[in-house]
Write an enzyme that holds these catalytic residues in place. Structure first.
Site, PDB file in Angstrom:
ATOM      1  N   GLY A 221       0.824  -1.199   0.000  1.00  9.13           N
ATOM      2  CA  GLY A 221       0.000   0.000   0.000  1.00  9.13           C
ATOM      3  C   GLY A 221       0.858   1.248   0.000  1.00  9.13           C
ATOM      4  CB  SER A 222      -0.010   4.741   0.784  1.00  9.89           C
ATOM      5  OG  SER A 222      -0.326   4.732   2.165  1.00  9.89           O
ATOM      6  CB  THR A 223       5.264   5.740   1.201  1.00 10.29           C
ATOM      7  OG1 THR A 223       5.713   5.124  -0.024  1.00 10.29           O
ATOM      8  CG2 THR A 223       6.478   6.020   2.068  1.00 10.29           C
ATOM      9  CB  THR A 225      -0.585   3.053   5.087  1.00 11.67           C
ATOM     10  OG1 THR A 225      -1.613   3.964   4.706  1.00 11.67           O
ATOM     11  CG2 THR A 225      -1.185   1.979   5.976  1.00 11.67           C
ATOM     12  N   GLY A 226       2.579   2.606   5.342  1.00 23.61           N
ATOM     13  CA  GLY A 226       3.714   1.758   5.693  1.00 23.61           C
ATOM     14  C   GLY A 226       4.511   2.329   6.851  1.00 23.61           C
ATOM     15  CD  GLU A 243       4.526  -3.454  -3.814  1.00 21.54           C
ATOM     16  OE1 GLU A 243       4.392  -2.213  -3.885  1.00 21.54           O
ATOM     17  OE2 GLU A 243       3.792  -4.254  -4.394  1.00 21.54           O
ATOM     18  CB  CYS A 277       2.690  -0.852  -6.626  1.00 21.05           C
ATOM     19  SG  CYS A 277       1.371  -0.823  -5.399  1.00 21.05           S
TER      20      CYS A 277
END
Length: 469
Positions: A221-223, A225-226, A243, A277
């Site tokens: 998912g998004s950076t 949220t990561g 990822e 992505c």
């Protein structure tokens, strides 16, 4: 094999709170998804923890055999799964889309089952013998996205199960039905409690990421949220595979044949209508062939039909949600206002139902333009002119993400030289985004860390243990 209606009925809650999921192509209801709670998550984790030891004790061969049966089950219900995926996510049945995605689920299950992972002898000199083994982690939490909901879920669960773990999945709130249906099919061949999907909201995701009984989180998912998952995992020292966002660059060298590469460039950028992505999101083309590449790419793009995914003729679909539609529209509008040239598209029909944004190519655009510098995640490709390879490499490497990249050339050796200079986890030659279950895949910079697929992907779902003596 279950019929489509039977499959949908099997995942429709008989009681409790539900949420209606709508088709992004038509706005019509697809089905009712459960709204699971943190209490539901706790029950799923407890069941997983109870089922995991017996699963681990079966050993690699028995677990692999179960995964092969699970792959067979996916294939028996492939058309029903693809139809549900098309209606919920929006991607067409044909092309590299819904049927392709379901087929990939079966393929990844089979490769995870069939990849050998033997103990590695590290030292054996007559006095010291040391072997490296990989033991199960325990319970793995998997948090997936809405763009490839079934396939990426299998990327997460297949190696985790193969390595002796149980799995609790939190699907995207946009595409829960696809994942619930996939898990329903897989559980026809797996022990009870071993694999569960909990279709909750942000609170469920946060609880999963910080839960003390979860030994590893796999997230796509998004950076942003990561980064939140990294913070929430710290107190329990969870293992992570992340990822995250990408803004992949492609560099077309001056010796490339514009007509020969045009279709590959198109699918590199527009697979899943750009919602991937590791899609090609900014294209750098040498001045000597810039106009020719723009012309050939426009010819290919203009011929690709977009529409309702259940129409067998279409290969491009809507954006999955209106929020993403608005992001793409705003970036293209800003590019137009900056003086960039719209080669194709750029004007969505306001009276058309669904989240359809036309295939859009944007030329003569500055590298600093937001359409280039920000990940658009949709069917709009900026094409940037360059005059030296050093300039192209510098522009490609300038961002803080590095999931994938590509180099396009008639000279593979020269392309590999340029590829070695790019800061990305994977660099493809004369293709883009071609992931393979046998080949490790992961990001550089803020596109995440950890590897998936192949032997390295299996190792990432185990705890390394050295036996010395």
């Amino acid at each position: 094999m279950e019929t489509y209606d039977a499959l949908l009925a099997a995942i429709t809650p008989a009681s409790g709170e539900t949420r209606t999921i709508f088709d992004p192509a038509t706005g019509q209801p697809v089905g009712e998804a459960p709204v699971h709670t943190v209490q539901d998550l706790e029950a799923a984790i407890a069941a997983a923890a109870a089922a995991q030891p017996a699963w681990a004790a079966l050993g690699h061969d028995a677990r692999s055999a179960a995964l092969l049966k699970a792959a067979d089950a996916v294939e028996r219900s492939a058309e029903e799964l693809a139809r549900l995926l098309s209606r919920e996510q929006g991607k067409p049945l044909n092309g590299p889309n819904a049927r392709f995605e379901v087929g990939a689920c079966a393929a990844w299950l089979r490769v995870a089952a069939g990849t050998p992972l033997d103990p590695e002898t590290v030292v054996d000199d007559g006095e010291t013998r040391a072997e490296l083994h990989y033991r199960p982690i325990g319970v793995v939490g998997a948090i997936g996205p809405w763009n490839w909901p079934m396939m990426i879920t299998v990327w997460q669960l297949a190696p985790a199960l193969r390595m002796g773990n149980a799995v609790v999945i939190k699907p995207s709130e946009y595409t829960p039905l696809s994942v619930l249906a996939l898990v329903e099919i897989l559980n026809q061949e797996l022990p009870e409690g071993l694999l569960t999907a909990v279709a909750g909201g942000r609170d469920v995701g946060e609880a999963l990421a910080g839960h003390p009984a979860i030994g590893k989180i796999m997230f796509t998912g998004s950076t942003a949220t990561g980064k939140a998952i990294i913070r929430s995992s710290a107190d329990t020292v969870k293992r992570l595979t992340l990822e995250l966002g990408g803004n992949d660059a492609g560099i077309v060298l001056p010796d490339a044949d514009p007509r020969a590469i045009a279709e590959g460039l198109f699918w590199g950028a527009f697979i899943n209508t750009g919602q991937t992505c590791a899609a090609l999101k900014r294209l750098y083309v040498h001045d000597a062939i810039y106009d020719a590449v723009c012309e050939e790419l426009t010819n290919v793009a203009a011929a690709m039909p977009m529409g309702n995914g259940l129409d067998e003729a279409n290969v491009l679909g809507p954006l999955q949600n209106r929020q993403q539609f608005d992001i793409v529209a705003a970036l293209v509008d800003a590019a137009r206002e900056s003086g960039a040239r719209i080669l194709l598209g750029g004007n969505p029909e306001s009276d058309q139902p669904g989240n359809f944004y036309p295939t859009t190519l944007v030329a003569d655009i500055a590298n600093s333009n937001p359409l280039v510098a920000e990940e658009q995640f949709g069917p709009a490709l900026p094409i940037i002119r360059y005059r030296s390879v050093d300039e192209a490499v510098a522009m490609a490497n300038a961002l803080d993400v590095g999931l994938g990249a590509s180099v396009w050339s008639s000279d593979p050796a020269e392309a590999r030289k340029v590829a070695a200079r790019l800061e990305a986890g994977t660099v493809w030659i004369n293709k883009h985004g071609a992931v393979d279950p046998r080949i490790p895949f992961g990001g550089a910079k803020q596109s995440g860390y950890g590897l998936e697929f192949g032997v390295e992907g299996l190792k990432a779902l185990g705890v390394p243990q050295v036996i010395n003596g």
